[in-house]
Design a protein around this motif. Structure first.
Motif, mmCIF file in Angstrom:
data_model
loop_
_atom_site.group_PDB
_atom_site.id
_atom_site.type_symbol
_atom_site.label_atom_id
_atom_site.label_comp_id
_atom_site.label_asym_id
_atom_site.label_seq_id
_atom_site.Cartn_x
_atom_site.Cartn_y
_atom_site.Cartn_z
ATOM 1 N N GLY A 2 0.431 2.350 13.606
ATOM 2 C CA GLY A 2 1.595 1.455 13.455
ATOM 3 C C GLY A 2 2.713 2.031 14.106
ATOM 4 O O GLY A 2 2.999 3.158 14.945
ATOM 5 N N LEU A 33 0.991 -9.709 16.190
ATOM 6 C CA LEU A 33 0.663 -8.947 14.994
ATOM 7 C C LEU A 33 1.625 -7.597 14.897
ATOM 8 O O LEU A 33 2.010 -7.314 14.109
ATOM 9 N N ALA A 34 1.415 -6.977 16.197
ATOM 10 C CA ALA A 34 2.531 -5.505 16.255
ATOM 11 C C ALA A 34 3.904 -6.103 15.937
ATOM 12 O O ALA A 34 4.704 -5.382 15.262
ATOM 13 N N ARG A 37 4.315 -6.349 12.268
ATOM 14 C CA ARG A 37 4.454 -4.988 11.546
ATOM 15 C C ARG A 37 5.582 -4.337 11.784
ATOM 16 O O ARG A 37 6.108 -3.529 10.705
ATOM 17 N N GLY A 39 8.560 -5.662 11.973
ATOM 18 C CA GLY A 39 9.518 -6.302 11.005
ATOM 19 C C GLY A 39 10.971 -6.715 11.251
ATOM 20 O O GLY A 39 11.758 -6.716 10.662
#
Length: 83
Positions: A2, A33-34, A37, A39
């Motif tokens: 992550g 998706l990354a 993650r 945010g």
């Protein structure tokens, strides 16, 4: 793997003054998706699918610079690798 723990706060601070862009070798669905993650919203996300070119050739960057309407001298490149 992550994002680094400090990344979201750093990006939020940078976003107060600058536009944020990702130039990635990931496909559209994987980078989405990354980004989720991380945010933090990005102003631009450029992928090889959009530019029809994978890094390291310059086509991806040249495509992105044209879309954003900036020159390389107006940008700062920050990168990270696993190795």
């Amino acid at each position: 793997m992550g994002p680094h723990p400090e990344l979201p706060d750093v990006l939020r601070r940078l976003r107060e003054r600058y536009k944020l862009a990702i130039f990635t070798n990931s496909d559209d669905d994987l980078i989405a998706l990354a980004v989720a993650r991380i945010g933090v919203p990005f102003d631009y996300v450029f992928t090889p699918e959009q530019a029809h070119a994978y890094k390291p050739p310059r086509q991806l960057c040249e495509y992105a610079y044209r879309r954003i309407d900036v020159t390389p001298a107006q940008t700062v490149h920050v990168a990270m690798g696993m190795y």
